[in-house]
Each structure stands twice: as C-alpha cells, then as structure tokens.
Design an enzyme around this catalytic site. Sequence first.
Site, PDB file in Angstrom:
ATOM      1  N   LYS A  96       0.947  -1.307   0.250  1.00  0.00           N
ATOM      2  CA  LYS A  96       0.240   0.172   0.120  1.00  0.00           C
ATOM      3  C   LYS A  96       0.766   1.186   0.153  1.00  0.00           C
ATOM      4  O   LYS A  96       1.861   1.703   0.921  1.00  0.00           O
ATOM      5  CB  LYS A  96      -1.033  -0.038   1.312  1.00  0.00           C
ATOM      6  CG  LYS A  96      -2.340  -1.601   1.520  1.00  0.00           C
ATOM      7  CD  LYS A  96      -2.913  -1.303   2.398  1.00  0.00           C
ATOM      8  CE  LYS A  96      -3.677  -3.024   2.943  1.00  0.00           C
ATOM      9  NZ  LYS A  96      -3.962  -2.481   4.003  1.00  0.00           N
TER      10      LYS A  96
ATOM     11  N   ASN B 279       2.515   1.882  11.275  1.00  0.00           N
ATOM     12  CA  ASN B 279       2.510   3.377  11.167  1.00  0.00           C
ATOM     13  C   ASN B 279       1.586   3.867  12.271  1.00  0.00           C
ATOM     14  O   ASN B 279       2.324   5.040  12.437  1.00  0.00           O
ATOM     15  CB  ASN B 279       1.533   3.786  10.285  1.00  0.00           C
ATOM     16  CG  ASN B 279       2.217   2.869   8.408  1.00  0.00           C
ATOM     17  OD1 ASN B 279       2.528   4.128   8.131  1.00  0.00           O
ATOM     18  ND2 ASN B 279       2.069   1.712   7.954  1.00  0.00           N
TER      19      ASN B 279
ATOM     20  N   GLY C 295      -7.227  -4.305   2.014  1.00  0.00           N
ATOM     21  CA  GLY C 295      -8.393  -4.331   3.068  1.00  0.00           C
ATOM     22  C   GLY C 295      -7.796  -3.610   4.095  1.00  0.00           C
ATOM     23  O   GLY C 295      -6.733  -4.320   4.774  1.00  0.00           O
TER      24      GLY C 295
ATOM     25  N   LYS D 287      -4.608   5.823   4.312  1.00  0.00           N
ATOM     26  CA  LYS D 287      -4.893   5.766   5.508  1.00  0.00           C
ATOM     27  C   LYS D 287      -3.415   5.479   6.175  1.00  0.00           C
ATOM     28  O   LYS D 287      -3.657   5.369   7.534  1.00  0.00           O
ATOM     29  CB  LYS D 287      -5.629   5.184   5.280  1.00  0.00           C
ATOM     30  CG  LYS D 287      -5.502   3.364   4.379  1.00  0.00           C
ATOM     31  CD  LYS D 287      -4.001   2.537   5.910  1.00  0.00           C
ATOM     32  CE  LYS D 287      -4.109   1.381   4.952  1.00  0.00           C
ATOM     33  NZ  LYS D 287      -2.889   0.769   5.700  1.00  0.00           N
TER      34      LYS D 287
END
Length: 331
Positions: free
Chosen positions: A104, A255, A135, A190
Amino acid sequence: MKTVVIGSGSWGTALAQVLADNGHEVIEYGINPEEVNDINENHENSKYFGNTKLNPELKATTDISVVKDADVVLLAVPTFAIESICEEIDPLLTKKAIIVNVAKGFNPKTNERLSDVIRRCISRDHLSSVVSLIGPSHAEEVVVRQLTSIDAISLDDEDAKTIQKLFSNSYLRIYTGNDEVGSELGAAIKNVMAIASGILGGLGYGDNTRAALITRGLQEMIRYGTFFGGKEETFIGLTGIGDLIVTCTSPHSRNFQAGYQIGKENTVENFFKNNKKTVEGIRTAQIVHDVAKEKGIDMPICEEVFEILYSGKEPKDCAKDLMIRKLKAEF
C-alpha cells in the site's frame, strides 16, 4: 493453479498459509534463508509470529526461478521493492500470470500507483492483469485464522473473481471491485492517518480525538481520491473506511506505532535515528503533501503530519493548529 508468494514476511506468510489451508499449490519465496528454513523445518515464521504453528503443507524457497510456471504471483514486498522484483521475475515467467499486489503506497522514485508500476515492468506476454488484494487486515490475526474481509480490486473482473475464489474460505472473505484508483489511493493515504492517530495517542489524547481524526481523515481521503477519478462510494468500503479504522486503532499497525513514539516524545528525531522497520506512511506523507500542494487539494491532517516528519514541527503544536483553523461547516 500454482501460486508463488514473493516475500517471506508476515503478510506474505499469512496469505500463503490461506492458500495452503484451501488446498492450493503454493510456495513462498524469500531472500532470508533463516526464515525459509523456519517455515520448512519448524512450520513457523518465528521472526514475525513467535511460536505460532503454520500449516505443515506450506513450503518456502530461496530460488526465485520458482515463478517460471506460476499462474498467480503475489507480491508481498515493500513499495520500494515492487519495481525491482517485477523486473527480476519478468524474464523468468513462461506464461501470462495474474500479478497480485498487497503493498500500500506509491513508487518512491516516480510516485506512481503500484498497479501502474507492475504494468510497466511486466511484459504483456507475461501479464494477465494486476489485482490489488487490500483492505482492513493484520497478518497477526489472519495467521491464526481470525475472521477477516478484504477486497480483490482489478480492472479485469474475471481475474478479480479468480483471486476471490482462490483465497476465500471460512475465515477470509474476499469481495471484488474495479475502482483501482480509489482503492489504491485510499489504502495508501490511510497510512498517513494512522501515523497521525499514533501521534495523538502518544500525546495522550483519547477516544474523542481519534474519532474526530478518523472522520476528518476519511474526508481528506475522499477529497484526494475523487480528484484523481476514484469513486466516492469506494471510500466507505473495505479499502477506505475499513482500512482506515483498523490502522488508526490497532497496535499491530507499524504506522500507528511510529506515530505513537513520535507523539510520546513530541519529536521525530529519535524515531528517525532508531527506526529499522518499513513504515509506508512516511514516504506517502511526502508524496501526498507535494501533490496536494501542486493540485490545490485541501489536506490539513496530511499537511501537519508532513510538517512533523519533514520540517521538525512539534506534534503538540500540530494538534493545536488543526483545532484553531478557520471554522466552517462540516460538509
């Protein structure tokens, strides 16, 4: 169908085990002999999962040529490695394969979305299509078979359905979708929001603050994604709000962990000195900041994360500045 999983890290191993559980032919490729031997001999990947036992049918190898007759190649490597690994496997492939990406973020050199990188690096004779398997999912939960739902996103509906059927079982449910732009941008941004969420946690803020961050962060994801052609409804799905919730609230998220350390110390300095993990949101924050500035897209949370990471602004000042911005209607 033969599937080769490239990457013997946590997510690659968890997804390889899904295929082993489903009775499919699968082999995992890794560059670390210790990890490969651990999988083959001990049925563990102890570096990531401790003593958790893996399906004994799962096998691993350090021989990259195993991809030559694969029907599906799943790339479970960091974003910076996508381009180089595609260039490495392309001449080894002997037929068209579905290339599945689970990373991602963006190409760190060109800022391309990862599906575009794969299409550029894998020749047409060797590429059926690209499918993004993304997802709300943590490998630590999938590997112990906790219930999880994610999306198989592709411009090729039939290949998306093939991947859906390949991976779906009693604990992993796959949905299909074709909004590649919206899904990939949402899944990337995100990570920036997860850093912000961790920072707020490290500063001592609680549930009210995190709920506000997730809600307003979603608006920034929609704003950015739809600017580039993503569908607004994509962001209320698994690759949008679903992925955002899990990464902003879970200690499994690298993260979030990075942000928490930065917030707790109210500085980014020690994090950059000591961090040895891949934290995708760090590079993404810079890319989103630069593009948003160029295109005039309002991204205040991403802007403040960028200021913390790259300009040395104190996190507590960023939180305050977000709250005292000019008042306005929510929508």
